[in-house]
Design a protein around this motif. Structure first.
Motif, PDB file in Angstrom:
ATOM      1  N   UNK A   1       0.844  -1.190   0.000  1.00 51.37           N
ATOM      2  CA  UNK A   1       0.000   0.000   0.000  1.00 51.37           C
ATOM      3  C   UNK A   1       0.885   1.247   0.000  1.00 51.37           C
ATOM      4  N   UNK A   2       0.403   2.288  -0.665  1.00 50.97           N
ATOM      5  CA  UNK A   2       1.205   3.497  -0.872  1.00 50.97           C
ATOM      6  C   UNK A   2       0.316   4.729  -0.819  1.00 50.97           C
ATOM      7  N   UNK A   3       0.848   5.811  -0.255  1.00 54.53           N
ATOM      8  CA  UNK A   3       0.142   7.091  -0.201  1.00 54.53           C
ATOM      9  C   UNK A   3       0.508   7.934  -1.419  1.00 54.53           C
ATOM     10  N   UNK A   4      -0.461   8.690  -1.926  1.00 59.18           N
ATOM     11  CA  UNK A   4      -0.247   9.486  -3.135  1.00 59.18           C
ATOM     12  C   UNK A   4       0.811  10.571  -2.971  1.00 59.18           C
ATOM     13  N   UNK A   5       0.913  11.131  -1.760  1.00 58.63           N
ATOM     14  CA  UNK A   5       1.752  12.311  -1.576  1.00 58.63           C
ATOM     15  C   UNK A   5       2.368  12.267  -0.188  1.00 58.63           C
ATOM     16  N   UNK A   6       3.605  12.758  -0.047  1.00 56.45           N
ATOM     17  CA  UNK A   6       4.312  12.676   1.227  1.00 56.45           C
ATOM     18  C   UNK A   6       4.406  14.017   1.958  1.00 56.45           C
ATOM     19  N   UNK A   7       3.784  15.084   1.439  1.00 54.47           N
ATOM     20  CA  UNK A   7       3.734  16.354   2.158  1.00 54.47           C
ATOM     21  C   UNK A   7       2.362  16.974   1.985  1.00 54.47           C
ATOM     22  N   UNK A   8       2.135  18.118   2.616  1.00 54.98           N
ATOM     23  CA  UNK A   8       0.785  18.691   2.694  1.00 54.98           C
ATOM     24  C   UNK A   8       0.430  19.616   1.539  1.00 54.98           C
ATOM     25  N   UNK A   9       1.307  19.751   0.549  1.00 55.31           N
ATOM     26  CA  UNK A   9       1.033  20.674  -0.558  1.00 55.31           C
ATOM     27  C   UNK A   9       0.711  19.876  -1.824  1.00 55.31           C
ATOM     28  N   UNK A  10      -0.546  19.891  -2.269  1.00 53.41           N
ATOM     29  CA  UNK A  10      -0.893  19.205  -3.514  1.00 53.41           C
ATOM     30  C   UNK A  10      -0.133  19.819  -4.687  1.00 53.41           C
ATOM     31  N   UNK A  11       0.135  19.049  -5.732  1.00 52.49           N
ATOM     32  CA  UNK A  11       0.887  19.569  -6.882  1.00 52.49           C
ATOM     33  C   UNK A  11       0.324  20.863  -7.444  1.00 52.49           C
ATOM     34  N   UNK A  12      -0.997  21.020  -7.427  1.00 52.36           N
ATOM     35  CA  UNK A  12      -1.622  22.213  -8.006  1.00 52.36           C
ATOM     36  C   UNK A  12      -1.356  23.475  -7.195  1.00 52.36           C
ATOM     37  N   UNK A  13      -0.896  23.325  -5.940  1.00 53.69           N
ATOM     38  CA  UNK A  13      -0.692  24.484  -5.065  1.00 53.69           C
ATOM     39  C   UNK A  13       0.783  24.785  -4.817  1.00 53.69           C
ATOM     40  N   UNK A  14       1.668  24.156  -5.576  1.00 51.13           N
ATOM     41  CA  UNK A  14       3.099  24.336  -5.337  1.00 51.13           C
ATOM     42  C   UNK A  14       3.560  25.781  -5.500  1.00 51.13           C
ATOM     43  N   UNK A  15       2.912  26.506  -6.387  1.00 58.54           N
ATOM     44  CA  UNK A  15       3.314  27.896  -6.617  1.00 58.54           C
ATOM     45  C   UNK A  15       2.836  28.821  -5.508  1.00 58.54           C
ATOM     46  N   UNK A  16       1.983  28.328  -4.624  1.00 61.59           N
ATOM     47  CA  UNK A  16       1.368  29.182  -3.610  1.00 61.59           C
ATOM     48  C   UNK A  16       2.024  29.061  -2.240  1.00 61.59           C
ATOM     49  N   UNK A  17       2.567  27.892  -1.912  1.00 65.42           N
ATOM     50  CA  UNK A  17       3.157  27.691  -0.584  1.00 65.42           C
ATOM     51  C   UNK A  17       4.140  26.528  -0.622  1.00 65.42           C
TER      52      UNK A  17
END
Length: 653
Positions: free
Chosen positions: A326-342
């Protein structure tokens, strides 16, 4: 290890009894159990292997306030994991306790394979292989109880400048991530006299190392995705009496009808671990609903071992588990779409991100590598040395590795299944061949980071250092220290201290001449590159540590005539550091590493850039504008120019 730069301090109960450990300068031991501070730089949730490595890494930085909370009331008594890869021992060396592990652990030198005899009524040995490929690492693959490993991490953490230790009997009750500013965490106490009390902590960064049921992961809204394989296994640490000849070797057994067993000998010479295949589960059935006891495991093991005797005299630990990936989609709290924001403020590591079977001993090892990848990055950002965008590289790098792990585990879990499984090979040679072919992956040295912020995409000069592949871990090799003729593993000077390394491999020119490529490169580094990225007043090697390996024999080089960067003056007294330069020649009694030959280094020389977690970031030519521009372009992509620097940091002269 070097010590005593700022004056000799005799070992004592207050400063520390071991001169190889960092000495504690405080007047009173800090209290980590009574209360938690309301504001911290990093809050780590969970004191498993990943959490403890991360805490130990951050404990080495006195200016960073770190806390690690753990629901258990104290140290771990018995652990589930035990296999330690070659690469993991390399990491332990960077933290200073590899020798303790090697002295206590069981060394996995050989692996044997057993399959049904030709008449199907017994077992026969069908293969015997060297466990770890020749020259893969200077360290072996070993077995050590997870609880004992925890103790070693606790010792390393406690011996740090901050004297850090876990704050026990505390669990995370809630986590809130505001649009900006610190993360708000509510912590519930579980200890007697304080049970139910809440503590509120504001943390600049939070890292969830809290296992497969991670509360930090749930607070971020992420799920573990994957499947169970409807296959149950038992695990048992036991003292047994048997006439099976390979009980002290790592051994994979496939029986004709009763299932499979994997033997993992344990440290101490007597105890062994047995992974025992149980009956397949029905669709949507879970092992927790089946009445599996220790006697069930013993009975199944005895059937698999027939006609060999298998008498269990004592069980130290046993459990059952289901095979699944089993695997999680993302390892931090910033979704790819919000990378430019925070930039990220909350992370997960280890079992909080990925879970799998125990067959190849990957879980604990990959988890610790997650933490090692993240720790130095957090420190660099908190110290103001690197742009916070650096933190995006944690998910970018480690999620790809986790995907490879899941794919590998899915395959090997099937191959470990009994011959009665439709997925298992009929020919035992198929299993052995795959096992042997994947040896580098199981040793932990196959990791390769893709081009990105920390891994140069420019492979134009890779031919200058074929054995130091860009994106792979720096493969250590023995060299000879110029100042005192001591044989040294070059990788062992790369401690887990958060510093970058630039290793200069010299050419045939006299390195003491100002016109030489090595001298020219050192001048550029000292006056330009290091001057920009080293805080004013700090030692010249406090951010980027420059080392050199010469082709010339040490008897032909006057160390005092080398570039000042390779004999820097440091500390409050301006004492010269004589341990920056090495030669490629034979030692007195410890052989010849032949680093230029064994690592495919060009006689033209080269520059190898190594990150703080010992992975190669770039390979460049020695000297000239290409090297200088390459270094400026690469480091300038994420490092911050320090205020007040003027090229005269520390005692550079």
């Amino acid at each position: 290890m070097q010590f005593g730069l700022n004056g000799f301090k005799p070992p004592s109960s207050t400063t520390g009894l071991d001169p190889l450990q960092l000495l504690y300068d405080g007047e009173q031991e800090p209290d980590f159990q009574s209360t938690l501070p309301s504001n911290v730089d990093v809050l780590i949730v969970g004191a498993g292997p990943a959490g403890q490595l991360l805490a130990t890494q951050l404990s080495r930085f006195p200016k960073i306030t770190t806390r690690i909370i753990e629901a258990k009331p104290g140290r771990l008594q018995i652990g589930q994991a035990d296999g330690l890869q070659c690469r993991t021992i390399e990491i332990f060396e960077a933290f200073g306790f590899s020798e303790r592990v090697l002295k206590e652990a069981y060394w996995v030198n050989e692996t044997t394979f057993w399959s049904p005899s030709e008449d199907g009524k017994g077992l026969r040995r069908t293969g015997r292989i060297r466990d770890t490929e020749e020259g893969l690492s200077e360290f072996p693959h070993v077995i050590l109880n997870q609880a004992r490993l925890h103790d070693l991490w606790l010792d390393a953490m406690k011996a740090s400048a901050t004297r850090l230790e876990p704050s026990y009997s505390r669990t995370m009750a809630s986590l809130h991530i505001p649009p900006s500013g610190p993360v708000e965490v509510e912590i519930e106490r579980l200890d007697g006299g304080h049970k139910g009390q809440k503590e509120k902590v504001r943390a600049r960064y939070v890292v969830g190392c809290d296992g497969a049921r991670s509360g930090v992961r749930r607070a971020m809204g992420y799920e573990m995705k994957g499947d169970f394989a409807n296959q149950a296994w038992g695990v048992m640490d036991a003292l047994v009496v048997t006439d099976f000849p390979d009980v002290r070797l790592k051994t994979a057994i496939h029986s004709a009808e009763e299932g499979s067993v994997l033997i993992i000998p344990r440290e101490g010479g007597y105890l062994a671990r047995f992974y025992i295949e149980l009956d397949k589960l029905k669709q949507d059935e879970r092992i927790a609903k089946k009445s599996v006891t220790a006697d069930v495991l013993i009975d199944r093991a005895q059937k698999i071992f027939k006609p060999f005797k298998f008498e269990v005299r004592h069980i130290a630990y046993w459990s059952v588990y289901e095979v699944g990936q089993r695997l999680t989609d993302h390892f931090d709290d910033v979704p790819p779409a919000e990378r430019d924001q925070r930039t990220p403020r909350v992370f997960i590591a280890g079992d909080a991100c990925h879970t799998h079977s125990a067959k190849a001993g990957q879980g604990m090892n990959v988890s610790m590598n997650d933490a090692y990848n993240l720790g130095w990055k957090l420190a660099a950002v908190l110290h103001g040395l690197a742009d916070p965008k650096l933190l995006f590289t944690y998910t970018d790098e480690r999620q790809g590795i986790a995907k490879l792990l899941i794919e590998f585990d899915h395959k090997i879990a099937k191959l470990f299944a009994s011959k009665g499984s439709k997925d298992a090979p009929e020919d035992p040679a198929v299993f052995q061949e795959y096992f042997q072919r994947q040896g580098r992956f199981m040793a932990g040295v196959e990791t390769k980071y893709e081009p990105g912020l920390l891994t140069s995409s420019d492979t134009t000069h890779q031919h200058l250092a074929r054995g130091f592949g860009i994106g792979t871990r720096f493969h250590s090799c023995q060299v000879l220290r110029l100042a005192d003729a001591k044989p040294v593993q070059l990788g062992h000077v790369m401690d887990a201290d958060g510093r970058w390394r630039i290793v200069l491999f010299g050419d045939g020119a006299d390195p003491t001449l100002p016109s030489s490529a090595l001298h020219e490169t050192c001048t550029f580094l000292k006056e330009k590159l290091l001057a920009e990225y080293t805080p004013a007043g700090a030692d010249i090697d406090s951010v980027i540590d420059v080392r050199a390996v010469l082709q010339q024999r040490r008897t032909t080089v006057n160390i005092s005539s080398l570039p000042p960067l390779l004999l820097p003056s440091k500390g409050i007294y301006g004492i010269q550091d004589y341990e920056k330069v090495f030669t490629d020649e034979a030692s007195y009694g410890f052989g010849h590493g032949e680093i230029f030959k064994s690592r495919g280094l060009s006689a033209e020389g080269c520059v190898v850039v190594v990150r703080p977690d010992q992975f190669v970031s770039a390979v460049l030519p020695l000297g000239g504008e290409k090297a200088q521009e390459g270094l400026k372009r690469f480091l300038g992509g994420f490092m911050l120019v320090q205020k007040g620097t003027n090229g005269a940091n520390g005692h550079a002269g």
